[in-house]
Design a protein around this motif. Sequence first.
Motif, PDB file in Angstrom:
ATOM      1  N   LYS A  54       0.804  -1.227   0.000  1.00  0.00           N
ATOM      2  CA  LYS A  54       0.000   0.000   0.000  1.00  0.00           C
ATOM      3  C   LYS A  54       0.837   1.278   0.000  1.00  0.00           C
ATOM      4  N   VAL A  55       2.135   1.132   0.257  1.00  0.00           N
ATOM      5  CA  VAL A  55       2.998   2.316   0.272  1.00  0.00           C
ATOM      6  C   VAL A  55       4.150   2.173  -0.718  1.00  0.00           C
ATOM      7  N   LEU A  56       5.024   1.196  -0.471  1.00  0.00           N
ATOM      8  CA  LEU A  56       6.248   1.089  -1.263  1.00  0.00           C
ATOM      9  C   LEU A  56       5.979   0.824  -2.750  1.00  0.00           C
ATOM     10  N   LEU A  57       5.289  -0.264  -3.050  1.00  0.00           N
ATOM     11  CA  LEU A  57       5.080  -0.624  -4.459  1.00  0.00           C
ATOM     12  C   LEU A  57       4.244   0.401  -5.224  1.00  0.00           C
ATOM     13  N   PRO A  58       3.110   0.888  -4.673  1.00  0.00           N
ATOM     14  CA  PRO A  58       2.346   1.897  -5.421  1.00  0.00           C
ATOM     15  C   PRO A  58       3.140   3.155  -5.725  1.00  0.00           C
ATOM     16  N   GLU A  59       3.970   3.590  -4.770  1.00  0.00           N
ATOM     17  CA  GLU A  59       4.750   4.809  -4.977  1.00  0.00           C
ATOM     18  C   GLU A  59       5.902   4.590  -5.959  1.00  0.00           C
ATOM     19  N   ALA A  60       6.382   3.353  -6.037  1.00  0.00           N
ATOM     20  CA  ALA A  60       7.558   3.070  -6.876  1.00  0.00           C
ATOM     21  C   ALA A  60       7.200   2.513  -8.244  1.00  0.00           C
ATOM     22  N   VAL A  61       5.908   2.393  -8.557  1.00  0.00           N
ATOM     23  CA  VAL A  61       5.485   1.776  -9.818  1.00  0.00           C
ATOM     24  C   VAL A  61       6.146   2.405 -11.053  1.00  0.00           C
ATOM     25  N   PRO A  62       6.165   3.738 -11.204  1.00  0.00           N
ATOM     26  CA  PRO A  62       6.818   4.301 -12.400  1.00  0.00           C
ATOM     27  C   PRO A  62       8.277   3.887 -12.534  1.00  0.00           C
ATOM     28  N   GLY A  63       9.003   3.909 -11.420  1.00  0.00           N
ATOM     29  CA  GLY A  63      10.406   3.506 -11.466  1.00  0.00           C
ATOM     30  C   GLY A  63      10.576   2.037 -11.786  1.00  0.00           C
ATOM     31  N   ILE A  64       9.679   1.206 -11.257  1.00  0.00           N
ATOM     32  CA  ILE A  64       9.747  -0.226 -11.530  1.00  0.00           C
ATOM     33  C   ILE A  64       9.463  -0.503 -13.003  1.00  0.00           C
ATOM     34  N   VAL A  65       8.471   0.179 -13.567  1.00  0.00           N
ATOM     35  CA  VAL A  65       8.154   0.000 -14.987  1.00  0.00           C
ATOM     36  C   VAL A  65       9.339   0.440 -15.854  1.00  0.00           C
ATOM     37  N   ALA A  66       9.965   1.546 -15.478  1.00  0.00           N
ATOM     38  CA  ALA A  66      11.145   1.995 -16.220  1.00  0.00           C
ATOM     39  C   ALA A  66      12.260   0.958 -16.140  1.00  0.00           C
TER      40      ALA A  66
END
Length: 225
Positions: free
Chosen positions: A144-156
Amino acid sequence: MAEWLSTHFPPALIELFVDSLGETLVMVGLSGLAGAVLGIPLGVLLRLTDRGGVMENAAFNRTVGALVNAVRSTPFIILLVAIIPLTRLLTGSSIGTAAAVVPLTVAAAPFIARLVEASLREVDAGLIEAAQAMGATHTQIVFKVLLPEAVPGIVAGLTITLVSLTGYSAMAGAIGGGGLGDLGIRYGYQRFMPEVMAAVVLVLIVFVQAVQSAGDWLVRRLSHR
């Protein structure tokens, strides 16, 4: 123009070209997916157990980090040969498209893990502290915090990985993995058909550009949600 194409690229060769492109797509797609399935949780674990993480564990983090770094620092061509026993165990063969997916996945997973870890480091620590203050569990903090906030970076990061896997797949093809790399070597190099080699390179360039453009578009969409 039509006469030149029919002379240099007869129907049988064009059909082989299409089949090789399909094999490359399968190799990159499956290894990218499997690498993400393994690498994303590994990256999350590295971040959680790192210094200042919510599950800080220096010994575990150093051990896993050393293994990740060892695989990442191994040249792919050496990795390809070194894990032949594992490849044969999982696929029953050390050559072919299915066999190439195994070393490609092994190469992709630690690469993705480090990119995910770096993306998670960019998440505002204040958000994590606020979640902890409200009594959030480690699982809730992750999902609910880490993955949702980091999604753009993870996709990149996944986009970069797919581009790298495209190059690796061509290397795997050169030693029996199939795909465009195999086509380029067998026809472009061994049979002295430079036009085939040029066509393979052109298709790989177009494919990489398409993957990168799609990834960049998705990152922009996710960043402005």
